[in-house]
Design a protein around this motif. Sequence first.
Motif, PDB file in Angstrom:
ATOM      1  N   SER B 223      48.234  45.922  37.779  1.00 48.94           N
ATOM      2  CA  SER B 223      48.631  46.069  39.378  1.00 48.94           C
ATOM      3  C   SER B 223      48.118  44.852  40.022  1.00 48.94           C
ATOM      4  O   SER B 223      48.502  44.201  40.871  1.00 48.94           O
ATOM      5  CB  SER B 223      48.208  47.191  39.844  1.00 48.94           C
ATOM      6  OG  SER B 223      46.772  47.537  39.993  1.00 48.94           O
ATOM      7  N   SER B 224      46.685  44.370  39.514  1.00 46.02           N
ATOM      8  CA  SER B 224      45.861  43.254  40.246  1.00 46.02           C
ATOM      9  C   SER B 224      46.492  41.894  39.568  1.00 46.02           C
ATOM     10  O   SER B 224      47.150  41.017  39.887  1.00 46.02           O
ATOM     11  CB  SER B 224      44.648  43.522  40.133  1.00 46.02           C
ATOM     12  OG  SER B 224      44.149  43.793  38.973  1.00 46.02           O
ATOM     13  N   SER B 373      36.829  45.714  45.084  1.00 42.61           N
ATOM     14  CA  SER B 373      37.490  45.021  44.010  1.00 42.61           C
ATOM     15  C   SER B 373      38.889  45.502  43.435  1.00 42.61           C
ATOM     16  O   SER B 373      38.865  46.535  43.287  1.00 42.61           O
ATOM     17  CB  SER B 373      36.875  44.291  42.877  1.00 42.61           C
ATOM     18  OG  SER B 373      37.720  44.096  41.756  1.00 42.61           O
ATOM     19  N   MET B 374      39.943  44.824  43.411  1.00 45.45           N
ATOM     20  CA  MET B 374      41.061  45.282  42.860  1.00 45.45           C
ATOM     21  C   MET B 374      41.211  45.723  41.660  1.00 45.45           C
ATOM     22  O   MET B 374      41.938  46.791  41.123  1.00 45.45           O
ATOM     23  CB  MET B 374      42.331  44.416  43.220  1.00 45.45           C
ATOM     24  CG  MET B 374      42.832  44.256  44.618  1.00 45.45           C
ATOM     25  SD  MET B 374      44.097  42.777  44.683  1.00 45.45           S
ATOM     26  CE  MET B 374      43.067  41.492  44.614  1.00 45.45           C
ATOM     27  N   GLY B 376      38.160  46.460  39.870  1.00 46.68           N
ATOM     28  CA  GLY B 376      36.963  47.431  39.847  1.00 46.68           C
ATOM     29  C   GLY B 376      37.730  48.899  40.125  1.00 46.68           C
ATOM     30  O   GLY B 376      37.335  49.970  39.650  1.00 46.68           O
ATOM     31  N   HIS B 377      38.773  48.885  41.164  1.00 43.75           N
ATOM     32  CA  HIS B 377      39.317  50.219  41.538  1.00 43.75           C
ATOM     33  C   HIS B 377      39.912  50.831  40.573  1.00 43.75           C
ATOM     34  O   HIS B 377      39.872  52.040  40.364  1.00 43.75           O
ATOM     35  CB  HIS B 377      40.300  49.848  42.697  1.00 43.75           C
ATOM     36  CG  HIS B 377      39.643  49.369  43.873  1.00 43.75           C
ATOM     37  ND1 HIS B 377      40.388  48.817  45.111  1.00 43.75           N
ATOM     38  CD2 HIS B 377      38.504  49.609  44.549  1.00 43.75           C
ATOM     39  CE1 HIS B 377      39.551  48.263  46.271  1.00 43.75           C
ATOM     40  NE2 HIS B 377      38.330  48.972  45.681  1.00 43.75           N
ATOM     41  N   ASP B 378      40.640  50.198  39.674  1.00 46.74           N
ATOM     42  CA  ASP B 378      41.633  50.810  38.677  1.00 46.74           C
ATOM     43  C   ASP B 378      40.476  51.332  37.620  1.00 46.74           C
ATOM     44  O   ASP B 378      40.899  51.981  36.722  1.00 46.74           O
ATOM     45  CB  ASP B 378      42.774  49.943  38.213  1.00 46.74           C
ATOM     46  CG  ASP B 378      43.715  49.941  39.264  1.00 46.74           C
ATOM     47  OD1 ASP B 378      44.341  50.910  39.881  1.00 46.74           O
ATOM     48  OD2 ASP B 378      44.439  48.782  39.636  1.00 46.74           O
ATOM     49  N   LEU B 380      37.602  52.162  37.650  1.00 49.23           N
ATOM     50  CA  LEU B 380      36.790  53.294  38.297  1.00 49.23           C
ATOM     51  C   LEU B 380      37.774  54.547  38.200  1.00 49.23           C
ATOM     52  O   LEU B 380      37.294  55.723  37.956  1.00 49.23           O
ATOM     53  CB  LEU B 380      36.126  53.268  39.834  1.00 49.23           C
ATOM     54  CG  LEU B 380      35.550  54.337  40.282  1.00 49.23           C
ATOM     55  CD1 LEU B 380      34.337  54.950  39.350  1.00 49.23           C
ATOM     56  CD2 LEU B 380      35.016  54.087  41.700  1.00 49.23           C
ATOM     57  N   GLU B 381      39.203  54.364  38.905  1.00 52.04           N
ATOM     58  CA  GLU B 381      40.059  55.542  38.644  1.00 52.04           C
ATOM     59  C   GLU B 381      40.123  56.138  37.317  1.00 52.04           C
ATOM     60  O   GLU B 381      40.055  57.480  36.920  1.00 52.04           O
ATOM     61  CB  GLU B 381      41.344  54.987  39.145  1.00 52.04           C
ATOM     62  CG  GLU B 381      42.511  55.766  39.136  1.00 52.04           C
ATOM     63  CD  GLU B 381      42.716  56.784  40.361  1.00 52.04           C
ATOM     64  OE1 GLU B 381      41.875  56.594  41.238  1.00 52.04           O
ATOM     65  OE2 GLU B 381      43.331  57.720  40.010  1.00 52.04           O
ATOM     66  N   MET B 382      40.111  55.074  36.212  1.00 50.74           N
ATOM     67  CA  MET B 382      40.289  55.683  34.812  1.00 50.74           C
ATOM     68  C   MET B 382      38.847  56.447  34.412  1.00 50.74           C
ATOM     69  O   MET B 382      39.354  57.513  33.795  1.00 50.74           O
ATOM     70  CB  MET B 382      40.412  54.331  33.966  1.00 50.74           C
ATOM     71  CG  MET B 382      41.607  53.671  34.091  1.00 50.74           C
ATOM     72  SD  MET B 382      43.148  54.673  34.276  1.00 50.74           S
ATOM     73  CE  MET B 382      43.909  54.303  35.610  1.00 50.74           C
TER      74      MET B 382
END
Lengths: 160, 444
Positions: B223-224, B373-374, B376-378, B380-382
């Motif tokens: 996505s990023s 951060s785009m 980092g966001h994903d 952390l989501e995982m």
Amino acid sequence: MKAPTRDDLIDFVYEEARMLDDGRFDEWLDLWTHDSYYWMPLDYNQEDAKHVTSLLHEDAFMRKLRVERFKGERTFSQKPKTRCHHVLNRPFIDHMDEEKGEYVTHTAFHYVETRLDDQILLAATARHELKLIEGKLKITHKRVDLLNSDAAFGNIQMFL
Amino acid sequence: MSRYANNPEAIRNLIRPTEVHRDVYIDQEVFELEMKHLFANTWVFVGHESQTPNKGDYFTTEIGTQPVIMVRHSDNEIYVLHNRCPHKGTKIAIDRTGNTGKFFRCPYHAWSFKTNGCLLAIPLRKGYKDTGLEESESVNGMAPVGAVKNYRGFIFARLNKEGPDFESFFGEALSSFDNMVDRSPEGRLEVAGPPLRYMHRCNWKMLVENQTDTCHPMVAHESSAGTAIDLWEKMDKPEGTQKPMAMEVIAPFMSPYEFFENMGIRTWPNGHGHTGVHHSIHSDYSAIPGYYEQMVEAYGEERAKAILGENRHNTVYFPNIMIKGPIQQLRLFTPIAADKTLVESYIYRLVGAPDMLLERTAMYNRMINAPTSMVGHDDLEMYERAQEGLHSDGLEWVNVQRLYQEGENFDEIAVENGTTERQMRNQFHAWEKYMTMTMEGDAQ
């Protein structure tokens, strides 16, 4: 618009926040000049955006990338989507230069971001540097200082 | 009910050759045993000497969950002390950095201590006359940790007095630190500003494992990184326009599986390892004007080429840091609870090198590892999805089987296909060793 009044400047700042809360990101991107920066420092009273870490220091490409990412099918941290909410204090007009068409505002605000069962509240101050270009106000620089910028955060996903 | 304390057999049963039991991530008793054993037996990163450049400068942090103070004493050496007054337990310092002058003074009852921890004075000392204070532990002042090592500016500590020595614990893994420091024409690094601080509601080991997980970037970060590549390709721009620095940083995250397979993974004994043996996502950054010439001047051409030709991706130093030599970044994964981890991402300036290198380093840090951060966001989501998912009783085991080979010997250095999960297995092998090494026998 010829020379913006104080009310025009204040309305601009409110309208920008409303675009973010409404998710009108493409309109929001059009508010900026092509060489503008959105800066969110990491440290209290930080002066240098480039040689120490910042939370954000985004040019037009990076802002566009964020907006496009929000729309993506495989943007997992945005499934489900985050919503945000700004509550603005009345902006101060710190600087008006009608000759150059340059203006600076200073706005204290509270920002709420929510996703699933989580909700965070941040206190922040925004400094907008605006320029009148072809009759329209544009953002040349926006600095957002979080009151607790040195705290440990979870995800902060939207624009403040 | 205690299931794991003083039960090394139960701890060993959590680790199988190709899978690990979920309790290593979600069980609070296992977490507390990690703090008591694993984080006390191993060498844990504390800070960098440039964070305390002058006598009396201190820096507060944690080793595992133990609050400590790193301080420069009057002999110019760096000491690491438990951050606790020997009187009532009050933390001596709570600001992250500061200068205490020649001594620490507890703000509660004014007991004071030299900056090596020794008790200096107690007000109204006569009140302790003939009470046997000399025999109490309190009289020793602020307790130092078991052992401290300054390796090329990086401060490590072992909480236990006895245990493996620094060199045998890290061995050849130190070559990644060497490469990071050697990249300075003066052979010296300085911390650049405060770290990013990012709170994760997941177990600390998920973060450590992810550092050598080369099968997730093109999936979780599509996505990023993928969107960035699309945007750049569609952008109206003159032919031959140079990629901006931000694109150089983010685009390699979308490299295909073959790229990561061929980059290679090296594992060292005691749970250390790194990705990017042959090349990495940091290999193709543009040259920074003037830097190569400075390096040749400092080291000679052959040596300069060797230093700059080594582009390791992520080096994990077990238990809880990762460094990126080519961009002078260190990430510290500080455990808080079984399901809570503080991630602090530091960057360092190559002393004597052009500022533009530091600009790229700072950009990397904020673009990839910030709470904003785009990328980092994903990640952390995982991690958070995994932390929640592991409570499912559908399966109690986590799979770490990729490119497993029977009879793997983690006491030997190995170089393998870059998508192997061997480094994760190597970490769990070390985990089991340092968890059980100081545990009382099979008491149950």
